[in-house]
Design a protein around this motif. Structure first.
Motif, short mmCIF file in Angstrom:
data_model
loop_
_atom_site.label_atom_id
_atom_site.label_comp_id
_atom_site.label_asym_id
_atom_site.label_seq_id
_atom_site.Cartn_x
_atom_site.Cartn_y
_atom_site.Cartn_z
N VAL A 160 0.85 -1.19 0.00
CA VAL A 160 0.00 0.00 0.00
C VAL A 160 0.89 1.24 0.00
CG1 VAL A 160 -1.67 1.36 1.30
CG2 VAL A 160 -1.96 -1.12 1.14
N THR A 161 0.78 2.05 -1.04
CA THR A 161 1.55 3.29 -1.14
C THR A 161 0.85 4.40 -0.36
OG1 THR A 161 2.38 2.70 -3.34
CG2 THR A 161 2.43 5.03 -2.74
N VAL A 162 1.60 5.10 0.46
CA VAL A 162 1.07 6.27 1.16
C VAL A 162 1.75 7.51 0.57
CG1 VAL A 162 0.77 7.44 3.38
CG2 VAL A 162 0.73 4.93 3.27
N PHE A 163 0.95 8.45 0.07
CA PHE A 163 1.52 9.65 -0.52
C PHE A 163 2.36 10.40 0.50
CE2 PHE A 163 -2.17 9.09 -3.39
CZ PHE A 163 -1.52 9.16 -4.61
N GLY A 164 3.47 10.95 0.04
CA GLY A 164 4.32 11.73 0.93
C GLY A 164 3.68 13.06 1.31
N THR A 165 2.84 13.59 0.43
CA THR A 165 2.14 14.84 0.72
C THR A 165 0.99 14.59 1.68
OG1 THR A 165 2.65 15.63 -1.52
CG2 THR A 165 0.95 16.82 -0.29
N VAL A 166 0.95 15.35 2.75
CA VAL A 166 -0.12 15.24 3.76
C VAL A 166 -0.95 16.52 3.71
CG1 VAL A 166 -0.57 15.15 6.25
CG2 VAL A 166 1.21 13.71 5.25
N ILE A 167 -2.27 16.38 3.78
CA ILE A 167 -3.16 17.54 3.79
C ILE A 167 -3.51 17.86 5.24
CG2 ILE A 167 -5.30 18.54 2.93
CD1 ILE A 167 -3.29 17.66 0.74
N ARG A 168 -3.02 18.99 5.69
CA ARG A 168 -3.23 19.37 7.09
C ARG A 168 -4.53 20.15 7.30
NH1 ARG A 168 2.60 21.99 8.14
NH2 ARG A 168 2.34 22.44 5.92
N VAL A 169 -4.93 20.23 8.52
CA VAL A 169 -6.13 21.01 8.87
C VAL A 169 -5.88 22.48 8.49
CG1 VAL A 169 -7.55 21.85 10.78
CG2 VAL A 169 -6.80 19.46 10.75
N ASP A 170 -6.84 23.06 7.80
CA ASP A 170 -6.69 24.45 7.36
C ASP A 170 -8.09 25.06 7.21
OD1 ASP A 170 -6.10 26.89 6.22
OD2 ASP A 170 -4.86 26.09 4.59
N SER A 171 -8.37 26.10 7.97
CA SER A 171 -9.69 26.73 7.92
C SER A 171 -9.99 27.32 6.54
CB SER A 171 -9.81 27.81 8.98
OG SER A 171 -8.85 28.83 8.77
#
Length: 267
Positions: free
Chosen positions: A216-227
């Motif tokens: 299972v590949t996990v993308f290196g880019t993470v989407i953080r919490v952002d209002s």
């Protein structure tokens, strides 16, 4: 896969609140900003993908009229005539309808019902007008989601970095395995971690669990919490249009580049 062939990617997770639609919408816009021609397909009765680009009154007009995915599936039509242009260059949409809540019933008696969406997309793909077709699936496991996956080359699984984010993910992987019996070419392009809060340990815990799944590949880019994401959604805009300098706008652009790289490597 041929180098100039359209790539179809499904965004799916059987758990609601994973950031699936948000990822589909903003990744679609980011790919179009990179010069790719993108078609978004709203496969969810909640119509949130459609609402990401059009105001509510316009989305409801699509839903109550003939130009929506439900009508196309019911008639088993070629989807070419159901495309609407968004306000953004290189980015089109096939809207959804609240009537999608009954799509499982509509599909039940149809011939080769798992392949109806695939057949309806065939004409669009043959015309070669798009580089990517991105399909937002509802948060369920059933005949309609199987239809979406059978019509796709890849799927992306958004997973929320929260205590409940991984709930049912093993079932999702099992479902993908069952779909591959009908669509052996389907690939899991990767898992993208969404709603990451650096102040909490959930992200690290989520990654640890995901790495327990083989291949299972996990993308290196993470989407953080952002209002800014919520403000953008409230205004029916991609976050990059709402505020190009926002953290999440940059993250979605990086994710788009990573998706492109993963697709290239899969050929």
């Amino acid at each position: 896969m041929e180098g100039n062939a359209v790539k179809t990617i499904a965004f799916t997770n059987n758990k609601g609140g994973s950031g699936k639609t948000t990822t589909c919408a903003n990744l679609g816009y980011s790919l179009s900003a990179l010069g790719k021609r993108v078609l978004l397909v709203d496969g969810d009765m909640q119509m949130n993908l459609s609402l990401s680009f059009f105001p509510e009154d316009e989305v409801l007009k699509f839903a109550s009229g003939e130009k929506n995915l439900y009508t196309a599936m019911k008639k088993e039509d070629d989807l070419t005539d159901y495309v609407v242009h968004t306000p953004y260059e290189n980015l089109d949409l096939i809207p959804s309808s609240t009537l999608m809540s009954g799509i499982e019933f509509e599909l039940f008696t149809k011939w080769q019902r798992e392949m109806i969406l695939s057949r309806s997309l065939a004409g669009l793909k043959e015309k070669g007008g798009y580089d990517y077709i991105l399909i937002d699936a509802p948060p369920t496991l059933g005949g309609w989601v199987m239809n979406i996956l059978c019509a796709s080359d890849f799927c992306i699984l958004p997973v929320e970095a929260s205590p409940w984010g991984l709930f049912g993910v093993a079932n999702m992987f099992e479902f993908l395995d069952s779909v591959r019996k009908l669509a052996p070419g389907l690939e899991l392009l990767g898992v993208v971690i969404t709603k990451m809060d650096a102040r909490k340990n959930y992200g690290r815990q989520t990654l640890e669990v995901l790495h327990e799944f083989k291949e299972v590949t996990v993308f290196g880019t993470v989407i953080r919490v952002d209002s800014e994401i919520e403000w953008a959604q409230d205004n029916s805009r991609p976050v990059m249009v709402h505020k190009k300098s926002s953290r999440s706008a940059g993250e979605y652009m990086e994710l788009a580049k990573e998706v492109e790289e993963n697709v290239r490597r899969s050929r």
